[in-house]
Design an enzyme around this catalytic site. Structure first.
Site, PDB file in Angstrom:
ATOM      1  N   GLU A 180      -9.994  -2.107   5.107  1.00 53.31           N
ATOM      2  CA  GLU A 180     -10.670  -1.878   7.056  1.00 53.31           C
ATOM      3  C   GLU A 180     -11.874  -2.348   6.667  1.00 53.31           C
ATOM      4  O   GLU A 180     -11.922  -3.261   6.068  1.00 53.31           O
ATOM      5  CB  GLU A 180     -10.639   0.229   6.850  1.00 53.31           C
ATOM      6  CG  GLU A 180      -9.823   1.047   6.740  1.00 53.31           C
ATOM      7  CD  GLU A 180      -8.886   0.490   7.957  1.00 53.31           C
ATOM      8  OE1 GLU A 180      -8.950  -0.241   8.777  1.00 53.31           O
ATOM      9  OE2 GLU A 180      -8.389   1.742   8.625  1.00 53.31           O
TER      10      GLU A 180
ATOM     11  N   ASN B  85      -7.581  -3.512  14.409  1.00 52.03           N
ATOM     12  CA  ASN B  85      -8.919  -3.772  13.905  1.00 52.03           C
ATOM     13  C   ASN B  85      -9.083  -4.369  12.646  1.00 52.03           C
ATOM     14  O   ASN B  85      -9.638  -4.588  12.353  1.00 52.03           O
ATOM     15  CB  ASN B  85      -9.391  -2.383  13.534  1.00 52.03           C
ATOM     16  CG  ASN B  85      -8.428  -2.318  12.136  1.00 52.03           C
ATOM     17  OD1 ASN B  85      -8.041  -2.383  11.761  1.00 52.03           O
ATOM     18  ND2 ASN B  85      -9.183  -1.076  11.608  1.00 52.03           N
TER      19      ASN B  85
ATOM     20  N   ASP C 247       1.079  -1.210  -0.255  1.00 50.84           N
ATOM     21  CA  ASP C 247       0.252  -0.036   0.200  1.00 50.84           C
ATOM     22  C   ASP C 247       0.771   1.296   0.033  1.00 50.84           C
ATOM     23  O   ASP C 247       1.983   1.208  -0.028  1.00 50.84           O
ATOM     24  CB  ASP C 247      -0.805   0.050   0.809  1.00 50.84           C
ATOM     25  CG  ASP C 247      -0.001  -0.200   2.486  1.00 50.84           C
ATOM     26  OD1 ASP C 247       0.817  -0.431   2.708  1.00 50.84           O
ATOM     27  OD2 ASP C 247      -0.992  -0.305   3.369  1.00 50.84           O
TER      28      ASP C 247
ATOM     29  N   HIS D 154      -7.211  -5.309   9.597  1.00 52.19           N
ATOM     30  CA  HIS D 154      -6.777  -4.468   8.705  1.00 52.19           C
ATOM     31  C   HIS D 154      -5.445  -5.263   8.482  1.00 52.19           C
ATOM     32  O   HIS D 154      -4.799  -5.557   9.357  1.00 52.19           O
ATOM     33  CB  HIS D 154      -7.444  -3.298   8.389  1.00 52.19           C
ATOM     34  CG  HIS D 154      -6.124  -1.797   9.047  1.00 52.19           C
ATOM     35  ND1 HIS D 154      -6.069  -1.241   9.276  1.00 52.19           N
ATOM     36  CD2 HIS D 154      -4.432  -2.726   9.105  1.00 52.19           C
ATOM     37  CE1 HIS D 154      -4.903  -0.257   9.531  1.00 52.19           C
ATOM     38  NE2 HIS D 154      -4.145  -1.915   9.921  1.00 52.19           N
TER      39      HIS D 154
HETATM   40  P1  PGA Z   1       2.126  -2.468  13.017  1.00 48.83           P
HETATM   41  O1  PGA Z   1       0.828  -1.909  11.642  1.00 48.83           O
HETATM   42  O2  PGA Z   1       2.885  -3.247  12.193  1.00 48.83           O
HETATM   43  O3  PGA Z   1       2.842  -0.906  12.788  1.00 48.83           O
HETATM   44  O4  PGA Z   1       0.955  -3.039  14.222  1.00 48.83           O
HETATM   45  C1  PGA Z   1       0.324  -3.223  11.269  1.00 48.83           C
HETATM   46  C2  PGA Z   1      -0.923  -3.090  10.772  1.00 48.83           C
HETATM   47  O5  PGA Z   1      -1.590  -1.890  10.925  1.00 48.83           O
HETATM   48  O6  PGA Z   1      -1.179  -3.696   9.627  1.00 48.83           O
END
Ligand code: PGA
Length: 250
Positions: free
Chosen positions: A143, A136, A67, A138
């Site tokens: 999302e 959450n 992304d 994702h």
């Molecule tokens: P993080 O993010 O590795 O900073 O915990 C993971 C994500 O949001 O996919």
């Protein structure tokens, strides 16, 4: 699904790096799907160390990132292109032209999504996709509640994701509201998936992801339907999953 537990973030990172490096050694021209965020930084650091020791070369490896924020270019320190340069690409022998990330500045988002899908297809698909999981649920910027069948698309970031990612932006900066992201369909087409998780704040979502129902409200739950998933986590992140009786390798 294989689950590997490490004592801490460093051990988890080393295990994830082991799996990534095995792919590069066995198939130097492999296509690695890469991720940003806090979680993969330690694995990237380990890969750089092995590269510097001469144990690993990425000279034929191709990479596609999950992304990129819409509106941010490679010069922006908050862009994922910048992140990858800083945390991996700038320290190894991967060829810049073999590293693909959606163009956050693309003037026509639909055309950019089509282009990125075509990039993935023209590379022959992804051999190993590395994923973190958002609190959450994702994966990439898919999302909760979004359709499972999408390929690359422009996603609107949830408030919880914006809050979680705000730490990477200077105080008061206007954080992007949208991002280009591979869709769940793109991710599920990867031949193998490596999920990396660390920290107690991920324990509950990891349990729901791998033992709860497969529902769009928990995007990462779709991974239960992928035939080749490896989960690596530290003890804290796997604690709730362990309580369900899941088989965990050391
Ligand atoms: P993080 O993010 O590795 O900073 O915990 C993971 C994500 O949001 O996919």
């Amino acid at each position: 699904m294989r689950i590997y537990e490490a004592a801490d973030y460093q051990g988890m990172s080393r295990r994830a790096a082991n799996i990534l490096s095995a792919h590069v050694i066995l198939k130097p021209g492999c296509v690695l799907g890469l991720a940003t965020g806090r979680t993969p930084v330690g694995a990237y650091r380990q890969l750089i160390e092995w590269y510097k020791k001469g144990d690993l070369s990425f000279s034929e490896t191709r990479t596609v990132n999950l992304d990129e924020y819409r509106g941010l270019g490679p010069e922006s320190p908050q862009s994922y292109r910048f992140f990858m340069q800083e945390h991996l690409f700038g320290h190894i022998d991967v060829r810049p032209e073999n590293t693909y990330i959606p163009d956050g500045l693309a003037p026509d988002p639909d055309a950019e999504c089509r282009r990125y899908n075509e990039v993935i297809r023209s590379l022959g698909g992804i051999d190993l996709q590395l994923l973190g999981i958002g609190r959450n649920g994702h994966i990439g910027f898919n999302e909760p509640g979004r359709a499972f069948e999408l390929e690359t698309h422009l996603a609107t970031l949830s408030e919880s994701t914006r809050a979680a990612n705000a730490r990477s932006f200077p105080a008061g900066a206007d954080m992007p509201r949208q991002a280009f992201t591979m869709g769940i369909k793109s991710i599920m087409q990867a031949r193998r998936i490596l999920v990396a998780v660390s920290g107690a704040d991920k324990a509950e979502i990891v349990r729901r992801a791998f033992t709860g129902p497969v529902v769009p409200g928990v995007p990462c739950s779709i991974l239960q339907l992928h035939p080749d998933v490896t989960l690596v986590g530290d003890r804290a992140a796997l604690a709730a999953l362990r309580e369900t009786g899941a088989r965990i390798c050391g």
